[in-house]
Design an enzyme around this catalytic site. Structure first.
Site, PDB file in Angstrom:
ATOM      1  N   SER A 133      50.229  36.429  35.046  1.00 16.34           N
ATOM      2  CA  SER A 133      49.599  37.189  34.337  1.00 16.34           C
ATOM      3  C   SER A 133      50.365  38.680  33.960  1.00 16.34           C
ATOM      4  O   SER A 133      51.454  38.727  34.664  1.00 16.34           O
ATOM      5  CB  SER A 133      48.372  37.722  34.990  1.00 16.34           C
ATOM      6  OG  SER A 133      47.680  38.716  34.309  1.00 16.34           O
ATOM      7  N   TYR A 146      43.418  40.922  43.005  1.00 15.21           N
ATOM      8  CA  TYR A 146      43.903  40.226  41.967  1.00 15.21           C
ATOM      9  C   TYR A 146      45.392  40.348  41.578  1.00 15.21           C
ATOM     10  O   TYR A 146      46.201  39.283  41.619  1.00 15.21           O
ATOM     11  CB  TYR A 146      43.000  40.207  40.668  1.00 15.21           C
ATOM     12  CG  TYR A 146      43.413  39.140  39.644  1.00 15.21           C
ATOM     13  CD1 TYR A 146      43.086  37.955  39.482  1.00 15.21           C
ATOM     14  CD2 TYR A 146      44.174  39.761  38.317  1.00 15.21           C
ATOM     15  CE1 TYR A 146      43.551  37.076  38.542  1.00 15.21           C
ATOM     16  CE2 TYR A 146      44.242  39.065  37.348  1.00 15.21           C
ATOM     17  CZ  TYR A 146      44.103  37.465  37.440  1.00 15.21           C
ATOM     18  OH  TYR A 146      44.470  36.810  36.388  1.00 15.21           O
TER      19      TYR A 146
HETATM   20  P1  NDP Z   1      38.577  30.264  32.803  1.00 18.53           P
HETATM   21  O1  NDP Z   1      37.765  30.878  33.798  1.00 18.53           O
HETATM   22  O2  NDP Z   1      38.150  30.074  31.343  1.00 18.53           O
HETATM   23  O3  NDP Z   1      39.384  28.975  33.422  1.00 18.53           O
HETATM   24  C1  NDP Z   1      39.567  28.827  34.813  1.00 18.53           C
HETATM   25  C2  NDP Z   1      39.867  27.270  35.303  1.00 18.53           C
HETATM   26  O4  NDP Z   1      40.019  27.299  36.615  1.00 18.53           O
HETATM   27  C3  NDP Z   1      38.479  26.544  34.936  1.00 18.53           C
HETATM   28  O5  NDP Z   1      38.951  25.434  34.302  1.00 18.53           O
HETATM   29  C4  NDP Z   1      37.892  26.292  36.403  1.00 18.53           C
HETATM   30  O6  NDP Z   1      37.213  25.197  36.304  1.00 18.53           O
HETATM   31  C5  NDP Z   1      39.228  26.216  36.930  1.00 18.53           C
HETATM   32  N1  NDP Z   1      38.963  26.569  38.458  1.00 18.53           N
HETATM   33  C6  NDP Z   1      38.448  27.737  39.003  1.00 18.53           C
HETATM   34  N2  NDP Z   1      38.104  27.414  40.316  1.00 18.53           N
HETATM   35  C7  NDP Z   1      38.626  26.084  40.602  1.00 18.53           C
HETATM   36  C8  NDP Z   1      38.894  25.395  41.764  1.00 18.53           C
HETATM   37  N3  NDP Z   1      38.389  25.781  43.128  1.00 18.53           N
HETATM   38  N4  NDP Z   1      39.204  24.131  41.701  1.00 18.53           N
HETATM   39  C9  NDP Z   1      39.596  23.520  40.428  1.00 18.53           C
HETATM   40  N5  NDP Z   1      39.394  24.349  39.337  1.00 18.53           N
HETATM   41  C10 NDP Z   1      39.037  25.582  39.351  1.00 18.53           C
HETATM   42  O7  NDP Z   1      39.905  31.426  32.861  1.00 18.53           O
HETATM   43  P2  NDP Z   1      41.446  31.348  32.040  1.00 18.53           P
HETATM   44  O8  NDP Z   1      41.639  30.119  31.260  1.00 18.53           O
HETATM   45  O9  NDP Z   1      41.534  32.614  31.334  1.00 18.53           O
HETATM   46  O10 NDP Z   1      42.283  31.460  33.229  1.00 18.53           O
HETATM   47  C11 NDP Z   1      43.496  30.361  33.432  1.00 18.53           C
HETATM   48  C12 NDP Z   1      44.470  31.112  34.152  1.00 18.53           C
HETATM   49  O11 NDP Z   1      44.972  31.998  33.486  1.00 18.53           O
HETATM   50  C13 NDP Z   1      44.161  31.575  35.546  1.00 18.53           C
HETATM   51  O12 NDP Z   1      45.168  31.576  36.360  1.00 18.53           O
HETATM   52  C14 NDP Z   1      44.183  33.149  35.075  1.00 18.53           C
HETATM   53  O13 NDP Z   1      44.359  33.852  36.435  1.00 18.53           O
HETATM   54  C15 NDP Z   1      45.029  33.346  33.925  1.00 18.53           C
HETATM   55  N6  NDP Z   1      44.978  34.392  32.967  1.00 18.53           N
HETATM   56  C16 NDP Z   1      44.075  34.544  32.419  1.00 18.53           C
HETATM   57  C17 NDP Z   1      43.968  35.662  31.655  1.00 18.53           C
HETATM   58  C18 NDP Z   1      42.616  36.228  30.635  1.00 18.53           C
HETATM   59  O14 NDP Z   1      42.830  37.407  30.451  1.00 18.53           O
HETATM   60  N7  NDP Z   1      41.869  35.053  30.382  1.00 18.53           N
HETATM   61  C19 NDP Z   1      44.946  36.575  31.515  1.00 18.53           C
HETATM   62  C20 NDP Z   1      46.123  36.435  32.451  1.00 18.53           C
HETATM   63  C21 NDP Z   1      46.057  35.131  33.281  1.00 18.53           C
HETATM   64  P3  NDP Z   1      35.771  24.738  37.245  1.00 18.53           P
HETATM   65  O15 NDP Z   1      35.138  26.064  37.126  1.00 18.53           O
HETATM   66  O16 NDP Z   1      35.191  23.642  36.392  1.00 18.53           O
HETATM   67  O17 NDP Z   1      36.309  24.217  38.548  1.00 18.53           O
END
Ligand code: NDP
Length: 240
Positions: A133, A146
């Site tokens: 990020s 975070y």
């Molecule tokens: P979302 O919340 O839309 O997606 C997060 C994903 O992680 C979901 O598919 C969720 O699936 C999965 N997840 C969460 N916990 C678990 C777990 N314990 N086991 C397996 N899967 C898990 O967020 P983003 O798409 O935004 O996030 C993706 C990445 O991008 C993250 O690492 C985030 O830190 C990073 N990021 C995001 C930004 C933003 O502004 N959105 C900016 C910079 C970085 P499920 O709940 O079905 O398990």
């Protein structure tokens, strides 16, 4: 003929789902991991094994990877994307939120990497793509725990890149600014959540996850002797 296997953690929404759709359209077989199996299956992608796995469970991750490799051949790329952003102040944030972020954003990245890396090193080929990020490069209000996890992702990625470069294995860090996904929804402090949503709106909105997926594909699809070490991308209106 499908292209080689790509593992995507957290493929049930946001950046992970967009990346799954894009790499599937580019012809790859996929292993898609998340806790919400229904969301993975709704993507309805060909040659995609969907498994309900909490990626903090290292044995479950390793078992799913072995199963996918049995079906599609060796893992060519791992995209460590699953993550949580639980914003809060250290003075009063529930401590279990720190544990959840450290387990998921940091330790699960190491364990998933371990599950694929020995094979990549043996084959002298493979790519690990870690989704960090802009909060892995600089600080933001209410982000202390975070940013700790995302600075860790940046540092681990770069050090891992050095470790495995001699074996022809590539390590890429993708560092997006705000992206329009479900990520913010898990923050438990309503005031902090509202302030963040206002900050995003004032910046003219966040990136579409498709844009991040395209950056991931760009890095991955370079020739094997080219490593895009890091891509930092954010909405133009995001000043910080
Ligand atoms: P979302 O919340 O839309 O997606 C997060 C994903 O992680 C979901 O598919 C969720 O699936 C999965 N997840 C969460 N916990 C678990 C777990 N314990 N086991 C397996 N899967 C898990 O967020 P983003 O798409 O935004 O996030 C993706 C990445 O991008 C993250 O690492 C985030 O830190 C990073 N990021 C995001 C930004 C933003 O502004 N959105 C900016 C910079 C970085 P499920 O709940 O079905 O398990």
């Amino acid at each position: 003929m499908t292209k080689p296997l790509v593992v995507i953690t957290g493929a049930s929404s946001g950046i992970g789902a967009a990346t799954a759709r894009l790499l599937s359209a580019h012809g790859h077989s996929l292993l898609l991991l998340a806790r919400r199996l229904d969301k993975l299956e709704e993507l309805s992608l060909p040659d995609a094994l969907c498994r309900k796995v909490d990626v903090t469970d290292r044995a479950a991750v390793a078992a799913a990877i072995r199963e996918a490799e049995g079906r599609y051949g060796p893992v060519d790329a791992l995209i460590n994307n699953a993550g949580a952003m639980l914003l809060g102040r250290i003075v009063d944030q529930p401590e279990d939120e720190w544990d959840r972020m450290i387990d998921l954003n940091v330790k699960a990245v190491l364990h998933a990497t371990r599950a694929v890396l020995p094979g990549m090193v043996d084959r002298r080929a493979g790519t690990v793509i870690n989704i960090s990020s802009v909060a892995g490069r600089k600080t933001f209000p209410n982000h202390t725990a975070y940013v700790g996890t995302k600075f860790a992702v940046h540092a681990m990625s770069e050090n891992l890149r050095e470790e495995v470069a001699p074996y022809g294995v590539r390590v890429v860090t993708i560092a997006p600014g705000a992206v329009e996904t479900e990520l913010l929804s898990h923050t438990s402090d309503e005031q902090i959540k509202n302030d963040y949503a206002e900050w995003k709106a004032a910046a003219g909105g966040a990136l579409d996850p498709q844009v991040v997926a395209e950056a991931i594909a760009y890095a991955y699809e370079q020739p094997p002797n080219v490593t895009i070490r890091e891509i930092v991308l954010a909405a133009t209106g995001q000043e910080s």
